[in-house]
Design a protein around this motif. Structure first.
Motif, PDB file in Angstrom:
ATOM      1  N   VAL A   1       1.746   6.790  -6.708  1.00 48.82           N
ATOM      2  CA  VAL A   1       0.718   7.826  -7.164  1.00 48.82           C
ATOM      3  C   VAL A   1       1.510   9.154  -6.944  1.00 48.82           C
ATOM      4  O   VAL A   1       1.418  10.109  -7.475  1.00 48.82           O
ATOM      5  N   ALA A   2       2.318   9.379  -5.572  1.00 53.38           N
ATOM      6  CA  ALA A   2       2.677  10.880  -5.513  1.00 53.38           C
ATOM      7  C   ALA A   2       3.887  10.922  -6.459  1.00 53.38           C
ATOM      8  O   ALA A   2       4.035  12.257  -6.816  1.00 53.38           O
TER       9      ALA A   2
ATOM     10  N   ALA B   1       0.890  -1.224  -0.063  1.00 47.72           N
ATOM     11  CA  ALA B   1      -0.082  -0.020   0.144  1.00 47.72           C
ATOM     12  C   ALA B   1       0.920   1.455  -0.154  1.00 47.72           C
ATOM     13  O   ALA B   1       0.549   2.089  -0.611  1.00 47.72           O
ATOM     14  N   ARG B   2       1.862   1.311   0.876  1.00 40.86           N
ATOM     15  CA  ARG B   2       2.778   2.405   0.759  1.00 40.86           C
ATOM     16  C   ARG B   2       3.534   2.627  -0.565  1.00 40.86           C
ATOM     17  O   ARG B   2       3.585   3.557  -1.085  1.00 40.86           O
TER      18      ARG B   2
ATOM     19  N   THR C   1       2.620   1.839  -3.239  1.00 40.77           N
ATOM     20  CA  THR C   1       1.496   2.201  -4.350  1.00 40.77           C
ATOM     21  C   THR C   1       1.369   3.661  -4.148  1.00 40.77           C
ATOM     22  O   THR C   1       1.389   4.698  -5.095  1.00 40.77           O
ATOM     23  N   ALA C   2       1.173   4.281  -2.769  1.00 41.04           N
ATOM     24  CA  ALA C   2       1.022   5.645  -2.571  1.00 41.04           C
ATOM     25  C   ALA C   2       2.195   6.460  -2.992  1.00 41.04           C
ATOM     26  O   ALA C   2       2.027   7.576  -3.595  1.00 41.04           O
ATOM     27  N   GLU C   3       3.578   5.789  -2.944  1.00 42.06           N
ATOM     28  CA  GLU C   3       4.585   6.527  -3.239  1.00 42.06           C
ATOM     29  C   GLU C   3       4.785   6.658  -4.959  1.00 42.06           C
ATOM     30  O   GLU C   3       4.942   8.055  -5.448  1.00 42.06           O
TER      31      GLU C   3
ATOM     32  N   PHE D   1      -4.265  19.294  -8.128  1.00 41.09           N
ATOM     33  CA  PHE D   1      -4.770  17.932  -7.689  1.00 41.09           C
ATOM     34  C   PHE D   1      -5.165  17.648  -6.241  1.00 41.09           C
ATOM     35  O   PHE D   1      -5.973  17.388  -5.932  1.00 41.09           O
ATOM     36  N   ARG D   2      -4.078  17.877  -5.337  1.00 39.20           N
ATOM     37  CA  ARG D   2      -4.111  17.698  -4.228  1.00 39.20           C
ATOM     38  C   ARG D   2      -5.305  18.529  -3.516  1.00 39.20           C
ATOM     39  O   ARG D   2      -6.051  18.218  -2.703  1.00 39.20           O
TER      40      ARG D   2
ATOM     41  N   LEU E   1      -2.753   9.614 -13.607  1.00 41.52           N
ATOM     42  CA  LEU E   1      -3.299   8.779 -12.611  1.00 41.52           C
ATOM     43  C   LEU E   1      -3.856   7.397 -13.357  1.00 41.52           C
ATOM     44  O   LEU E   1      -3.669   6.335 -12.924  1.00 41.52           O
ATOM     45  N   ALA E   2      -4.649   7.652 -14.295  1.00 40.24           N
ATOM     46  CA  ALA E   2      -5.432   6.819 -14.828  1.00 40.24           C
ATOM     47  C   ALA E   2      -4.617   5.776 -15.743  1.00 40.24           C
ATOM     48  O   ALA E   2      -4.495   4.508 -15.623  1.00 40.24           O
ATOM     49  N   ALA E   3      -3.434   6.283 -16.201  1.00 44.63           N
ATOM     50  CA  ALA E   3      -2.546   5.760 -16.925  1.00 44.63           C
ATOM     51  C   ALA E   3      -1.881   4.887 -16.073  1.00 44.63           C
ATOM     52  O   ALA E   3      -1.285   3.570 -16.099  1.00 44.63           O
TER      53      ALA E   3
ATOM     54  N   ALA F   1      -5.382  13.726 -13.645  1.00 43.14           N
ATOM     55  CA  ALA F   1      -6.279  12.671 -13.728  1.00 43.14           C
ATOM     56  C   ALA F   1      -5.758  11.600 -14.856  1.00 43.14           C
ATOM     57  O   ALA F   1      -5.830  10.520 -14.670  1.00 43.14           O
TER      58      ALA F   1
ATOM     59  N   LYS G   1      -2.702   3.630 -13.268  1.00 45.92           N
ATOM     60  CA  LYS G   1      -3.778   2.606 -12.642  1.00 45.92           C
ATOM     61  C   LYS G   1      -3.718   1.514 -13.866  1.00 45.92           C
ATOM     62  O   LYS G   1      -3.981   0.451 -13.345  1.00 45.92           O
TER      63      LYS G   1
ATOM     64  N   LEU H   1      -9.270   7.547  -9.958  1.00 41.17           N
ATOM     65  CA  LEU H   1      -9.209   8.426  -9.333  1.00 41.17           C
ATOM     66  C   LEU H   1      -9.433   8.297  -7.845  1.00 41.17           C
ATOM     67  O   LEU H   1      -8.340   8.697  -6.897  1.00 41.17           O
TER      68      LEU H   1
ATOM     69  N   HIS I   1      -1.406   7.881   3.183  1.00 41.38           N
ATOM     70  CA  HIS I   1      -0.119   7.980   3.535  1.00 41.38           C
ATOM     71  C   HIS I   1       0.202   9.603   3.007  1.00 41.38           C
ATOM     72  O   HIS I   1       0.914   9.885   2.082  1.00 41.38           O
TER      73      HIS I   1
ATOM     74  N   SER J   1      -5.238   6.378  -1.527  1.00 39.09           N
ATOM     75  CA  SER J   1      -4.002   5.985  -1.321  1.00 39.09           C
ATOM     76  C   SER J   1      -3.287   7.055  -0.748  1.00 39.09           C
ATOM     77  O   SER J   1      -2.303   6.785   0.385  1.00 39.09           O
TER      78      SER J   1
END
Lengths: 167, 313
Positions: free
Chosen positions: A109-110, A102-103, A105-107, A124-125, A159-161, A156, A163, B52, B62, B58
């Protein structure tokens, strides 16, 4: 007692909401869902709502999104279970490992957001995590609303790419 | 965005996903029409929206991975002044100056702590001084008199300015750098406040680089910085036994009173959010706690060692 406020809006627009839910993927279940939705909403109404119809639509939309996400989660669980059967010994993923994934994944995304540059990442944030209106974000950053919109769209897309890649 | 791997329907679906989440742009009739135009649209919209939301959940789980810059919010809605950002080069120069290995000795930290109700003046080797309010704690460094870490309570910094070695304060993660200054730092339970009496302070020189001049303050709560205007002469007024407020919540006022008077001051939840505007004379209140009731528009009940602020019956 005559219905007032949001109830009146609900009754007047019930058919439109059914039509929306049907198009949104509920099909024949749309009638039942609209009723479920109203029962759920009537129980937790507090304070006046600026635009009751938009609020009802959004609630219906979110209901479908929740259904989609929980269906997908169930499918994933089944798939994991099938894989576990295959591997005999392997129990469910240990919690520590799951937390690590999970971590990571978050990294990712960031990292995807920061790779777009500071402004799109901030937009976005602010918009999607913190729920700040786009007009306000535009004012804070000293850019036009259309710039905020295009930053948001760019984020967006990225992020979709992402995903698509990580599933 | 021709190289984008997202297919055309997904592309449109993604736009709808953003649009329908934004109350200012949502168009439910148009969206329904689009959904009805092709049965695959609903599935694409689900997929894009979930993509999204998954990413957002996620990040929410974090929060440290994006380490957001503090957000600056102007507190006075009627006149919106442009934000006072300082140029990146200036900010970078400041950071450089702070980081220079001038104080190359090993750190020799020491801690100064005050009891509630006590006020102490702490002179520093460079001629600066720190007035520490009651119930406060600060870490200083013998090897580097230009650095302080606020850990609790409130302190007024009277800094001898030196362009080459700015004085820096770490206030619960909020980095402050003086630009020639008298400024007050208060660590509250909910928020940190920095107010400038003279000169200027740079807040977070590495990030937002928000400059505060005399008569300005900033409230930091989480990642949010709210700028305020204060009476410069009232900053650090607690040294003379005066606490000035402009719309502070009673819970914050009670926190200060407890620290300065050295006794517990509690607030009933029903009045905790009540706003207070005015100045409290600590000496007068010490003599007659009932004064507080009239001033804060509450009932004051003696409660063992301390006071309880309650709604007026």
């Amino acid at each position: 007692m005559t219905p007032t406020g949001i109830e009146a809006v609900f009754l007047a627009n019930r058919d439109k909401l059914v039509r929306f839910l049907a198009a949104r993927g509920a099909g024949d279940a749309a009638e039942d869902l609209v009723q479920d939705l109203w029962v759920k909403m009537a129980g937790r109404m507090d304070g006046p709502i600026a635009n009751p119809l938009a609020y009802l639509y959004r609630a219906a939309d979110m209901l479908m999104i929740d259904r989609y996400r929980s269906r997908r989660q169930a499918e994933r669980r089944d798939q994991d279970w099938a894989e576990d059967q295959h591997l005999q010994e392997a129990g469910p993923e240990p919690p520590a490992e799951r937390a690590l994934v999970a971590r990571q994944t978050a990294e990712r995304v960031a990292a995807t957001l920061t790779a777009l540059g500071e402004r799109p990442a901030t937009v976005f944030r602010r918009a999607r995590i913190e729920g700040i209106p786009q007009r306000q974000i535009a004012a804070e950053l000293g850019v036009s609303i259309s710039t905020v919109e295009s930053d948001l769209r760019m984020a967006a897309h990225a992020l979709a790419a992402l995903k698509d890649q990580i599933g | 965005m021709s190289q984008d791997p997202v297919n055309p329907i997904d592309d449109v679906a993604l736009d709808w996903a953003l649009r329908m989440a934004d109350p200012a742009r949502a168009d439910w009739d148009g969206f329904t029409d689009w959904l009805e135009a092709n049965p695959v649209h609903a599935a694409a919209y689900d997929r894009m929206t979930a993509a999204l939301l998954d990413a957002e959940d996620s990040l929410r789980a974090h929060p440290d991975v994006i380490a957001p810059e503090p957000v600056i919010v102007e507190a006075e809605p009627p006149r919106r002044r442009p934000l006072r950002w300082i140029g990146g080069a200036v900010a970078a120069a400041l950071v450089g100056a702070v980081g220079v290995g001038l104080w190359s000795e090993r750190p020799q930290p020491y801690v100064i702590e005050t009891a509630a109700g006590e006020v102490r003046r702490v002179p520093l080797a460079d001629g600066s001084a720190i007035m520490l309010a009651g119930g406060s704690r600060i870490t200083l460094d013998h090897a580097d008199p230009r650095r302080a870490v606020m850990e609790r309570g409130e302190a007024l910094f009277q800094v001898r300015h030196d362009d080459r070695h700015p004085f820096s304060v770490d206030a619960r993660g909020l980095a402050l750098t003086d630009l020639g200054t008298v400024f007050d730092v208060r660590l509250g339970r909910r928020m940190t406040r920095v107010a400038v009496a003279e000169g200027a302070v740079m807040v977070n020189p590495r990030g937002a680089a928000l400059r505060l001049d005399a008569g300005q303050a900033v409230l930091a709560e989480g990642n949010r910085l709210v700028r305020q205007t204060v009476a410069a002469e009232a900053v650090g007024g607690w040294r003379d036994g005066r606490l000035a407020y402009d719309g502070a919540a009673l819970s914050d006022v009670a926190e200060d009173l407890a620290r300065f008077l050295g006794r517990p001051v509690a607030v009933r939840p029903s009045v905790a959010g009540q706003a207070f505007r005015g100045t409290i004379d600590l000496n007068a209140v010490r003599r007659d706690p009932r004064l507080l009731g009239a001033l804060l528009n509450v009932a004051v009940r003696e409660d063992g060692q301390g006071w309880m602020l309650e709604p007026r019956g």
